[in-house]
Enzyme design. Structure first.
Site, PDB file in Angstrom:
ATOM      1  N   CYS A 131      -7.534  11.687   5.706  1.00 35.75           N
ATOM      2  CA  CYS A 131      -7.530  10.424   6.465  1.00 35.75           C
ATOM      3  C   CYS A 131      -7.785  10.619   7.957  1.00 35.75           C
ATOM      4  CB  CYS A 131      -6.219   9.681   6.247  1.00 35.75           C
ATOM      5  SG  CYS A 131      -5.988   9.192   4.535  1.00 35.75           S
ATOM      6  N   HIS A 268      -5.508   4.413  12.179  1.00 34.59           N
ATOM      7  CA  HIS A 268      -5.814   4.586  10.755  1.00 34.59           C
ATOM      8  C   HIS A 268      -5.011   3.538  10.000  1.00 34.59           C
ATOM      9  CE1 HIS A 268      -6.302   6.054   6.811  1.00 34.59           C
ATOM     10  NE2 HIS A 268      -5.128   6.647   6.724  1.00 34.59           N
ATOM     11  N   ASN A 298      -6.196   1.199   2.500  1.00 37.48           N
ATOM     12  CA  ASN A 298      -6.420   2.493   3.157  1.00 37.48           C
ATOM     13  C   ASN A 298      -7.719   3.100   2.618  1.00 37.48           C
ATOM     14  OD1 ASN A 298      -6.392   5.141   4.004  1.00 37.48           O
ATOM     15  ND2 ASN A 298      -4.251   5.523   3.459  1.00 37.48           N
TER      16      ASN A 298
HETATM   17  O1  UT7 Z   1      -3.406   7.771   4.699  1.00 37.77           O
HETATM   18  C1  UT7 Z   1      -2.730   8.972   4.594  1.00 37.77           C
HETATM   19  C2  UT7 Z   1      -1.375   8.836   5.116  1.00 37.77           C
HETATM   20  N1  UT7 Z   1      -0.580   8.060   4.210  1.00 37.77           N
HETATM   21  C3  UT7 Z   1       0.428   7.354   4.684  1.00 37.77           C
HETATM   22  O2  UT7 Z   1       0.604   7.291   5.861  1.00 37.77           O
HETATM   23  C4  UT7 Z   1       1.337   6.683   3.682  1.00 37.77           C
HETATM   24  C5  UT7 Z   1       2.758   6.883   4.121  1.00 37.77           C
HETATM   25  N2  UT7 Z   1       3.746   6.318   3.218  1.00 37.77           N
HETATM   26  C6  UT7 Z   1       3.870   4.995   2.969  1.00 37.77           C
HETATM   27  O3  UT7 Z   1       3.099   4.205   3.451  1.00 37.77           O
HETATM   28  C7  UT7 Z   1       5.047   4.528   2.165  1.00 37.77           C
HETATM   29  O4  UT7 Z   1       5.955   5.595   1.967  1.00 37.77           O
HETATM   30  C8  UT7 Z   1       4.686   3.918   0.788  1.00 37.77           C
HETATM   31  C9  UT7 Z   1       4.002   2.584   1.005  1.00 37.77           C
HETATM   32  C10 UT7 Z   1       3.777   4.852   0.044  1.00 37.77           C
HETATM   33  C11 UT7 Z   1       5.927   3.669  -0.036  1.00 37.77           C
HETATM   34  O5  UT7 Z   1       6.841   2.838   0.669  1.00 37.77           O
HETATM   35  P1  UT7 Z   1       8.381   3.242   0.765  1.00 37.77           P
HETATM   36  O6  UT7 Z   1       9.042   2.177   1.489  1.00 37.77           O
HETATM   37  O7  UT7 Z   1       8.439   4.624   1.344  1.00 37.77           O
HETATM   38  O8  UT7 Z   1       8.828   3.185  -0.756  1.00 37.77           O
HETATM   39  P2  UT7 Z   1       9.395   4.331  -1.705  1.00 37.77           P
HETATM   40  O9  UT7 Z   1       8.318   5.285  -2.055  1.00 37.77           O
HETATM   41  O10 UT7 Z   1      10.648   4.875  -1.150  1.00 37.77           O
HETATM   42  O11 UT7 Z   1       9.768   3.463  -2.943  1.00 37.77           O
HETATM   43  C12 UT7 Z   1      10.775   2.460  -2.874  1.00 37.77           C
HETATM   44  C13 UT7 Z   1      10.900   1.821  -4.238  1.00 37.77           C
HETATM   45  C14 UT7 Z   1      11.022   2.853  -5.360  1.00 37.77           C
HETATM   46  O12 UT7 Z   1      11.888   2.317  -6.348  1.00 37.77           O
HETATM   47  P3  UT7 Z   1      13.436   2.803  -6.427  1.00 37.77           P
HETATM   48  O13 UT7 Z   1      13.340   4.293  -6.648  1.00 37.77           O
HETATM   49  O14 UT7 Z   1      14.018   2.451  -5.103  1.00 37.77           O
HETATM   50  O15 UT7 Z   1      13.955   2.031  -7.572  1.00 37.77           O
HETATM   51  C15 UT7 Z   1       9.618   2.927  -5.918  1.00 37.77           C
HETATM   52  O16 UT7 Z   1       9.624   3.325  -7.278  1.00 37.77           O
HETATM   53  O17 UT7 Z   1       9.706   1.085  -4.528  1.00 37.77           O
HETATM   54  C16 UT7 Z   1       9.166   1.499  -5.781  1.00 37.77           C
HETATM   55  N3  UT7 Z   1       7.721   1.391  -5.736  1.00 37.77           N
HETATM   56  C17 UT7 Z   1       7.071   0.256  -6.060  1.00 37.77           C
HETATM   57  N4  UT7 Z   1       7.525  -0.939  -6.483  1.00 37.77           N
HETATM   58  C18 UT7 Z   1       6.589  -1.885  -6.712  1.00 37.77           C
HETATM   59  C19 UT7 Z   1       6.816   2.313  -5.379  1.00 37.77           C
HETATM   60  N5  UT7 Z   1       5.569   1.820  -5.469  1.00 37.77           N
HETATM   61  C20 UT7 Z   1       5.713   0.540  -5.911  1.00 37.77           C
HETATM   62  C21 UT7 Z   1       4.811  -0.487  -6.182  1.00 37.77           C
HETATM   63  N6  UT7 Z   1       5.294  -1.678  -6.578  1.00 37.77           N
HETATM   64  N7  UT7 Z   1       3.473  -0.334  -6.048  1.00 37.77           N
END
Ligand code: UT7
Length: 341
Positions: A131, A268, A298
């Site tokens: 990225c 980005h 993204n």
């Molecule tokens: O471009 C390269 C660089 N990339 C980035 O900068 C991405 C950086 N990371 C992020 O943007 C975020 O960490 C994400 C958007 C990927 C995830 O957001 P988060 O707030 O960190 O969520 P999480 O991974 O901690 O997940 C929270 C909850 C989980 O459920 P439990 O374990 O709390 O029950 C996930 O299973 O959300 C759940 N979850 C979803 N729920 C609905 C994860 N993906 C989804 C989804 N829909 N698509």
């Protein structure tokens, strides 16, 4: 056409002055695949919702490439649009630097497929920095212009992440989209001062020890592996906020500029919450942040030039304005560029 040499372009330095060559942003272009996939569309195939995706990322939809919309196809369209925007012919292109993690072939470089399609000459190569690819490519283009190796350089980010996503994995498949963006840079004489037009600075960073928090598990060398993107989102998020905060401070300090000198933050487009943290650090109003994540998601190395193409298309960019570009991606890689229009 009789083009001046790099030496011709150098101004006569006044005693005590510092004549430099600057890479001036002469044209911007983008290409987005025709097919649009909404959050609701995805919610029909994986357990997710429009509300979750919007709230956690800011994404509303993404464009997905059809078979004919290859990395090279999209890159060529974006590059042609950037040249047209600059009023430049393909004969003006001395180099093509293309950032991608999703090339169509192991070789030749996608940059050379684009070169052939445009009928350009010079040299070209692909660059892999996930990225952060566009920032890395911009930095390399700045270097070849400053050293007089090229006078006109196309810098392209083109990605078809739809082909490396596990469409059953809701943690990743909702985040990415396809597309390409490009800029055409022209060498021009500068004074070495921050009031010059062109790329004022680039800063690149990488930490290979963090390679396992965002990667694609396979490639031509490992055909037995799936070749799917894997991300530990929370960890990447944490690094993004810290590293990008450092990167914007570093860019301003290196140029002796205060935060209020920035006219546009061009981040980005990975997550609106990351963008917000950088915006607050700079104390910029939201209207000064180029945001395309809602419509593009993204698009990795394409995200910054695509965002630029969008805001340029809206007629909002003005000569003399200062752009602060920043990105972080797999590697980890991260960096910034300060560009005066
Ligand atoms: O471009 C390269 C660089 N990339 C980035 O900068 C991405 C950086 N990371 C992020 O943007 C975020 O960490 C994400 C958007 C990927 C995830 O957001 P988060 O707030 O960190 O969520 P999480 O991974 O901690 O997940 C929270 C909850 C989980 O459920 P439990 O374990 O709390 O029950 C996930 O299973 O959300 C759940 N979850 C979803 N729920 C609905 C994860 N993906 C989804 C989804 N829909 N698509």
């Amino acid at each position: 056409m009789d083009l001046p040499t790099a030496q011709d372009l150098l101004p006569r330095a006044d005693p005590g002055g510092r004549a430099v060559l600057r890479a001036v942003l002469a044209g911007i272009g983008g290409y987005l695949p025709e097919t649009v996939v909404s959050n609701d569309d995805l919610a029909r195939t994986v357990e997710t919702s429009d509300a979750w995706i919007r709230e956690r990322t800011g994404i509303g939809q993404r464009h997905i490439a059809q078979k004919h919309e290859s990395c090279a196809f999209m890159a060529t369209r974006a590059a042609a649009a950037a040249l047209a925007d600059a009023g430049a012919e393909a004969a003006e292109v001395d180099a093509i630097i293309l950032a991608t993690a999703t090339p169509d072939e192991a070789f030749p470089a996608t940059a050379l497929r684009v070169q052939a399609a445009l009928g350009a000459g010079g040299f070209g190569f692909d660059l892999s920095a996930a990225c952060s690819g566009f920032i890395y490519a911009l930095s390399m283009a700045d270097a070849v212009i400053r050293t007089g190796q090229a006078r006109g350089v196309l810098v392209i980010g083109s990605e078809v992440y739809s082909r490396i996503l596990n469409w059953q994995d809701r943690n990743t498949c909702v985040l990415f989209g396809d597309g390409a963006g490009a800029v055409f840079l022209r060498a021009a004489p500068g004074t070495g001062l921050g009031s010059d037009r062109g790329i004022l600075s680039t800063h690149l960073h990488a930490d290979g020890r963090l390679g396992d928090i965002l990667y694609v598990d396979g490639a031509v060398g490992q055909p037995e592996r799936s070749g799917h993107l894997v991300m530990h989102g929370k960890e990447v998020f944490r690094h993004a906020v810290h590293r990008l905060s450092e990167a914007v401070d570093e860019a301003l300090a290196a140029n002796g500029l205060e935060r209020d000198a920035v006219d546009w933050l061009v981040p980005h487009q990975a997550n609106m919450r990351i963008v917000e943290s950088i915006r607050k650090r700079l104390g910029l109003p939201l209207e000064r942040v180029v945001r395309s994540i809602e419509r593009h998601a993204n698009t990795s190395a394409a995200s910054i030039p695509l965002a630029l193409a969008e805001v340029h298309g809206q007629g909002k960019l003005r000569p003399g304005q200062l752009l602060l570009l920043e990105a972080l991606g797999g590697g980890l890689t991260w960096g910034s560029a300060l560009v005066r229009l």
